[in-house]
Design an enzyme around this catalytic site. Structure first.
Site, PDB file in Angstrom:
ATOM      1  N   ASP A 190       0.860  -1.169   0.000  1.00  0.00           N
ATOM      2  CA  ASP A 190       0.000   0.000   0.000  1.00  0.00           C
ATOM      3  C   ASP A 190       0.909   1.235   0.000  1.00  0.00           C
ATOM      4  OD1 ASP A 190      -2.253   1.728   0.452  1.00  0.00           O
ATOM      5  OD2 ASP A 190      -1.743   1.725   2.572  1.00  0.00           O
ATOM      6  N   ASP A 192      -0.231   5.063   0.942  1.00  0.00           N
ATOM      7  CA  ASP A 192      -0.488   6.021   2.019  1.00  0.00           C
ATOM      8  C   ASP A 192      -0.353   5.372   3.391  1.00  0.00           C
ATOM      9  OD1 ASP A 192      -1.005   7.715  -0.027  1.00  0.00           O
ATOM     10  OD2 ASP A 192      -3.133   8.008   0.397  1.00  0.00           O
ATOM     11  N   ARG A 235     -14.376  12.609  -0.859  1.00  0.00           N
ATOM     12  CA  ARG A 235     -13.177  13.403  -0.588  1.00  0.00           C
ATOM     13  C   ARG A 235     -12.663  14.080  -1.845  1.00  0.00           C
ATOM     14  NH1 ARG A 235      -9.567   8.976   2.252  1.00  0.00           N
ATOM     15  NH2 ARG A 235     -10.829   7.666   0.874  1.00  0.00           N
ATOM     16  N   SER A 278      -2.481   1.461  -4.823  1.00  0.00           N
ATOM     17  CA  SER A 278      -2.953   2.529  -3.945  1.00  0.00           C
ATOM     18  C   SER A 278      -4.370   2.956  -4.278  1.00  0.00           C
ATOM     19  CB  SER A 278      -2.011   3.738  -4.080  1.00  0.00           C
ATOM     20  OG  SER A 278      -2.484   4.833  -3.333  1.00  0.00           O
TER      21      SER A 278
END
Length: 407
Positions: A190, A192, A235, A278
């Site tokens: 991953d 982040d 978001r 990601s």
């Protein structure tokens, strides 16, 4: 023996369950740290060597020599009870072990205390298992030791080790012997809060003036309280109108997790293929993949029109399920079976990928992820995952020397 030296304790005798636990339990009452540890069993004879060092500031007026003298007295009594022989010398020797096991147990801690090792080896004895070999893999930035285990109740051993590791504040990985480091050929991370520190979308939100709201939605998603795709679209919508040049500034601000370059450099030197997947954005991950020399990369793509973000995404979404599918795609491209893959992540949207991989590692993860992953690492150095794969500190340092740089 020089009062400034460490102490090497070497115990030999007939092998049987519980020996290591008893000896380490004797050490656990003293203010010492395990610096090195190895064990080997040959023809029914056990050789256990451990190097110990006295903690700094143990007590005013108490010398290291005095502590070592008390340790020798205690261990002599234990050795007599166990019908074992014990020898002492300056701590500069190592006992070479041999392989052959059903399970491989890796312990990570900073520092590693005898009491923690004693508790973990007691779990092995209670499960009716035997320790065939113990070897130290590293002493920096964490101390890691690897144990080869045979026999006993495997499920009981896994459960007890997991519980005891939590109690002792150490990380423990339990793997089948077939999942050894040279059999692993693909590692997928991953991005982040795993490969890099922080969340890219939150860095973008700071430029857009909506950081607090984005952070709140991110946290809900990472805890598994909100569908990832829904949370991502919510978001991204908040970024509408942000100048695309902000992405360049975010790329410049990104900080890799300590040990990230070292992990990738070491594993690639050992023949691994490395990739990232990601829920973030290709505008950031493509640059990371190029700078780190990664073999595979996949992420979502932000829509940009006339130099500004539209608040929308282009193409299919890489969500929780999409990460697992991408892992499978990378494995196919690398001609590697899933059983020989390693996945690393920290959030709920990584769970499908972690469970699909041959070995799923929760890295400083949320509780729901730690509970469901194969193993958890809770120290802030990404390269410590190499130790779970059986890589030694010496191999990591060799990769640094070959590359001519350090993390």
């Amino acid at each position: 023996m020089n009062d400034d030296s460490t102490l090497l304790v070497t115990v030999t005798g007939r092998d049987r369950p519980g020996i290591s636990a008893r000896l380490l339990s004797t050490l656990s009452v003293f203010p010492v740290t395990v610096v090195d540890l190895e064990q080997v069993v040959l023809a029914g004879r056990l050789v256990l060597g451990t190097v110990i060092d006295v903690d700094e500031g143990v007590a005013p007026g108490v010398s290291r020599g005095r502590v070592f003298e008390e340790i020798r007295t205690a261990l002599d009594k234990t050795a007599i009870d166990l019908d074992m022989e014990v020898e002492y010398s300056a701590g500069n020797g190592r006992v070479k072990g041999v392989g052959g096991n059903r399970l491989r147990v890796t312990v990570l801690a900073a520092p590693l205390r005898p009491g923690a090792l004693s508790a973990l080896t007691s779990c092995v004895a209670r499960a009716g298992s035997n320790i065939e070999r113990i070897e130290r893999l590293s002493g920096y930035p964490v101390t890691s030791v690897e144990m080869d285990i045979s026999g006993g109740d495997t499920e009981q051993l896994r459960a007890e080790l997991a519980m005891e590791a939590s109690t002792q504040g150490v990380d423990v990985a339990v793997q089948a012997s077939g999942l050894q480091r040279r059999g692993k050929h693909l590692i997928v991370m991953d991005v982040d809060s795993t490969l890099i520190q922080g969340e890219v979308i939150e860095l973008l939100a700071a430029h857009a003036g909506c950081a607090d709201e984005v952070a709140r939605v991110t946290e809900e998603a990472m805890r598994g309280e909100l569908d990832f795709e829904e949370s991502l679209r919510r978001r991204v919508a908040l970024l509408e109108g942000l100048d695309a040049s902000a992405m360049e500034r975010v790329r410049d601000d990104i900080q890799l997790t300590p040990g990230a370059r070292t992990l990738i450099r070491t594993l690639k030197r050992l023949g691994y293929e490395c990739g990232i997947v990601s829920g973030g954005f290709t505008q950031i991950t493509d640059g990371l993949a190029e700078s780190l020399g990664l073999d595979h990369s996949a992420a979502n793509t932000l829509e940009v029109v006339d130099g500004k973000l539209t608040g929308k995404l282009v193409g299919p979404i890489i969500d929780r399920k999409g990460k697992a599918v991408t892992l499978e795609q990378f494995a196919t491209e690398a001609s590697v079976p899933l059983s020989q893959t390693v996945a690393i992540g920290d959030g709920a949207n990584d769970l499908d990928m972690l469970q699909a991989a041959g070995l799923g590692v929760a890295f400083n993860a949320k509780p729901v992820v730690r509970q469901q992953a194969d193993t958890a690492v809770n120290v802030p150095y990404l390269d410590t995952i190499a130790y779970i794969l059986g890589v030694t500190r010496e191999e990591i340092e060799e990769a640094d020397l070959d590359d001519g740089s350090h993390d």
